[in-house]
Design a protein around this motif. Sequence first.
Motif, PDB file in Angstrom:
ATOM      1  N   GLN A 127       0.827  -1.214   0.000  1.00 37.52           N
ATOM      2  CA  GLN A 127       0.000   0.000   0.000  1.00 37.52           C
ATOM      3  C   GLN A 127       0.862   1.266   0.000  1.00 37.52           C
ATOM      4  N   ARG A 164       2.486   1.764  -3.399  1.00 33.86           N
ATOM      5  CA  ARG A 164       1.546   2.261  -4.404  1.00 33.86           C
ATOM      6  C   ARG A 164       1.269   3.749  -4.173  1.00 33.86           C
ATOM      7  N   SER A 165       1.051   4.097  -2.899  1.00 32.55           N
ATOM      8  CA  SER A 165       0.793   5.507  -2.582  1.00 32.55           C
ATOM      9  C   SER A 165       1.980   6.368  -2.992  1.00 32.55           C
ATOM     10  N   VAL A 212       2.028   6.757  -6.832  1.00 32.19           N
ATOM     11  CA  VAL A 212       0.988   7.671  -7.307  1.00 32.19           C
ATOM     12  C   VAL A 212       1.313   9.103  -6.877  1.00 32.19           C
ATOM     13  N   ARG A 213       1.801   9.258  -5.629  1.00 29.79           N
ATOM     14  CA  ARG A 213       2.141  10.603  -5.149  1.00 29.79           C
ATOM     15  C   ARG A 213       3.256  11.219  -5.999  1.00 29.79           C
ATOM     16  N   LEU A 223       1.836  12.227  -9.259  1.00 32.70           N
ATOM     17  CA  LEU A 223       1.005  13.429  -9.128  1.00 32.70           C
ATOM     18  C   LEU A 223       1.860  14.684  -8.994  1.00 32.70           C
ATOM     19  N   HIS A 224       2.972  14.542  -8.279  1.00 32.32           N
ATOM     20  CA  HIS A 224       3.812  15.723  -8.067  1.00 32.32           C
ATOM     21  C   HIS A 224       4.573  16.128  -9.321  1.00 32.32           C
ATOM     22  N   ARG A 229      -2.667  19.145 -10.932  1.00 31.11           N
ATOM     23  CA  ARG A 229      -2.769  18.155  -9.850  1.00 31.11           C
ATOM     24  C   ARG A 229      -4.017  18.423  -9.006  1.00 31.11           C
ATOM     25  N   PHE A 247      -7.032  17.327 -10.880  1.00 35.00           N
ATOM     26  CA  PHE A 247      -7.081  15.859 -10.907  1.00 35.00           C
ATOM     27  C   PHE A 247      -7.591  15.317  -9.565  1.00 35.00           C
ATOM     28  N   LEU A 248      -7.040  15.840  -8.486  1.00 31.18           N
ATOM     29  CA  LEU A 248      -7.446  15.351  -7.161  1.00 31.18           C
ATOM     30  C   LEU A 248      -8.895  15.724  -6.861  1.00 31.18           C
ATOM     31  N   LEU A 295      -0.524  11.724 -16.200  1.00 33.57           N
ATOM     32  CA  LEU A 295      -0.359  10.740 -15.123  1.00 33.57           C
ATOM     33  C   LEU A 295      -0.240   9.326 -15.689  1.00 33.57           C
ATOM     34  N   LEU A 332       2.946   6.805 -15.180  1.00 33.98           N
ATOM     35  CA  LEU A 332       2.784   5.462 -14.594  1.00 33.98           C
ATOM     36  C   LEU A 332       3.136   4.364 -15.603  1.00 33.98           C
ATOM     37  N   ILE A 355      -9.550   4.583 -12.661  1.00 35.00           N
ATOM     38  CA  ILE A 355      -8.394   5.415 -12.287  1.00 35.00           C
ATOM     39  C   ILE A 355      -8.461   5.818 -10.801  1.00 35.00           C
ATOM     40  N   LEU A 405      -6.468   3.888  -8.185  1.00 35.14           N
ATOM     41  CA  LEU A 405      -5.049   4.209  -7.959  1.00 35.14           C
ATOM     42  C   LEU A 405      -4.889   5.052  -6.700  1.00 35.14           C
ATOM     43  N   LEU A 406      -5.970   5.733  -6.337  1.00 35.22           N
ATOM     44  CA  LEU A 406      -5.900   6.659  -5.194  1.00 35.22           C
ATOM     45  C   LEU A 406      -6.420   6.045  -3.894  1.00 35.22           C
ATOM     46  N   ASP A 407      -6.713   4.738  -3.945  1.00 27.45           N
ATOM     47  CA  ASP A 407      -7.107   4.071  -2.701  1.00 27.45           C
ATOM     48  C   ASP A 407      -5.959   4.224  -1.702  1.00 27.45           C
ATOM     49  N   ASP A 408      -6.288   4.574  -0.473  1.00 31.98           N
ATOM     50  CA  ASP A 408      -5.307   4.740   0.602  1.00 31.98           C
ATOM     51  C   ASP A 408      -4.372   5.923   0.412  1.00 31.98           C
ATOM     52  N   TYR A 409      -4.592   6.693  -0.647  1.00 32.75           N
ATOM     53  CA  TYR A 409      -3.805   7.912  -0.812  1.00 32.75           C
ATOM     54  C   TYR A 409      -4.310   8.940   0.203  1.00 32.75           C
ATOM     55  N   GLU A 410      -3.406   9.693   0.790  1.00 31.23           N
ATOM     56  CA  GLU A 410      -3.828  10.718   1.753  1.00 31.23           C
ATOM     57  C   GLU A 410      -3.368  12.073   1.267  1.00 31.23           C
ATOM     58  N   ASP A 411      -4.306  12.938   1.040  1.00 26.72           N
ATOM     59  CA  ASP A 411      -3.974  14.244   0.473  1.00 26.72           C
ATOM     60  C   ASP A 411      -3.956  15.320   1.558  1.00 26.72           C
ATOM     61  N   VAL A 468      -5.275  19.826  -0.842  1.00 24.48           N
ATOM     62  CA  VAL A 468      -6.522  20.446  -1.300  1.00 24.48           C
ATOM     63  C   VAL A 468      -7.530  20.468  -0.161  1.00 24.48           C
TER      64      VAL A 468
END
Lengths: 182, 300
Positions: free
Chosen positions: A112, A115-116, A119-120, A123-124, A131, A134-135, A169, A173, B5, B8-14, B17
């Motif tokens: 996990q 993957r984060s 993706v982070r 995104l950056h 960004r 997208f978010l 993105l 990836l 898509i 891909l952001l599962d468990d992502y912490e922002d 924003v």
Amino acid sequence: MTEAEMRRRLHRGNRQDFEEIVRYYTPYVMTILQNQLGTEHTEADVEDVCMDVFLALWHNRERIHSDNLRGWLVRVARNKACDLVRKKGLRTIPLEDLVVVSDDHALEGLDQKERSRMVRDALHKLGDSDREIFLRYYYYEQKINEIAGEMGMNPETVKSRLKRGREALKKILEQEGFLHAD
Amino acid sequence: MPIDIRRLLDDYEDDSVVIRERPCLNADTIVSRVMEAIPERKQRIPRKLMWMAAAVAVTCLLAGCVWVVSAIRLQQVEPGDISENELETTTELKNWEKDYSGALIEFEDAKATNLVSMTVDYLPEDDPIESYNFVTLRGELQGKGYDMTGIYLSDELLDQTYTYLCMEETGRVGPGYVIELIQSADVATRIFSLFGEVVTVKEGEFLGMEGMWLTNDPSKKTEAEATSEDAYLMNDVCHHLLLYHPTDHYVIHIAVYAERYDITELDRIAEGITIHTTDIANKPNGSCPNQSYDITPGRG
């Protein structure tokens, strides 16, 4: 109250402090959940998930060390909402929102955190504004018009920049070997 | 395998924003439901504490007489054992409520006065204050729902005076030490609950306040306590000092980890505390009726 102070109060495990925290964050969490769950779910569904989010906060209060309490709540709210949506099988996914992972087990196989991180990092590499769009669209599930309103942009501009961000993105990836090219 | 898509952001912490929240008409319902679903903090009433509270009343009464006669500030009363006789002969308590039906310790004369905050001159460790788990006066005000745009206190007072300081260790509260200032408006509803057996106690007037010194040994928890929701809060023997201000009605609670600190450390910490009184009326969940331009520092 700052996020850090909220967390400190949370750690104290005092019911009165916790009630203040719940009262403070409820409108935000409800907004997140209403976006995530859309009109396919009743207000009672949204309330139930919201309650689950705060119960998770109470039960995990000792383990939360990040000062980004709002981010933690959003993540949990989003995950719980996604679980409900998947369980009910209500969502139709537009083709443009589909990506092809390079391995059938890529999502499950990747740690996990890994993957984060991936993706982070991706995104950056997008511009700040791309960004954020997208978010707002894919993470917070805001509508195009809502994003346009909050960011002071024309909805058509939001759409085109969202497309640009999505493509960028995907490309990043793909280069990382996480996604297949379409 | 095609996936959404969003997955891909599962468990992502922002943290970048913040979206605009919509008004929430059912917030009260949600808050009530959440609070109902959370187990009540255990409110046990050990008989021993009743003895202690009764003894405090006796001591306070005696100390009050001494004050009248000598017209000097009262000194700390030497520790003494509390006997069951004292309990039996005590019919009235001064400020410590003896009806413990709702809370472990209550203060029957407590009423909301003005908001207070503290600075602490002595701490057992030399760690910078930033490394502490703390709540500033600003945090206290915001937590109580005051509109900060109507508060004209100095930044120094708002950000460099505190209502809570806790030396945190390995990411959890305690077992270092805790200094908390309980506002007068919150005293009546605050629950002081100690696990296990209270093995040592003394009581008396200290620094112009009513004091109760306790040492609790959580290793002597009952089975019910050990499995309760709050059991993790108290796993080690701790010394506690509760100081109740008889006219301003706030309470200072100091707790130290007994394995590391002697009980006298409580007094040293207490002696280094300066209370800052604002002119802001203290209400648990109210708005801010009075703003203050002038702060009166010093102990009451």
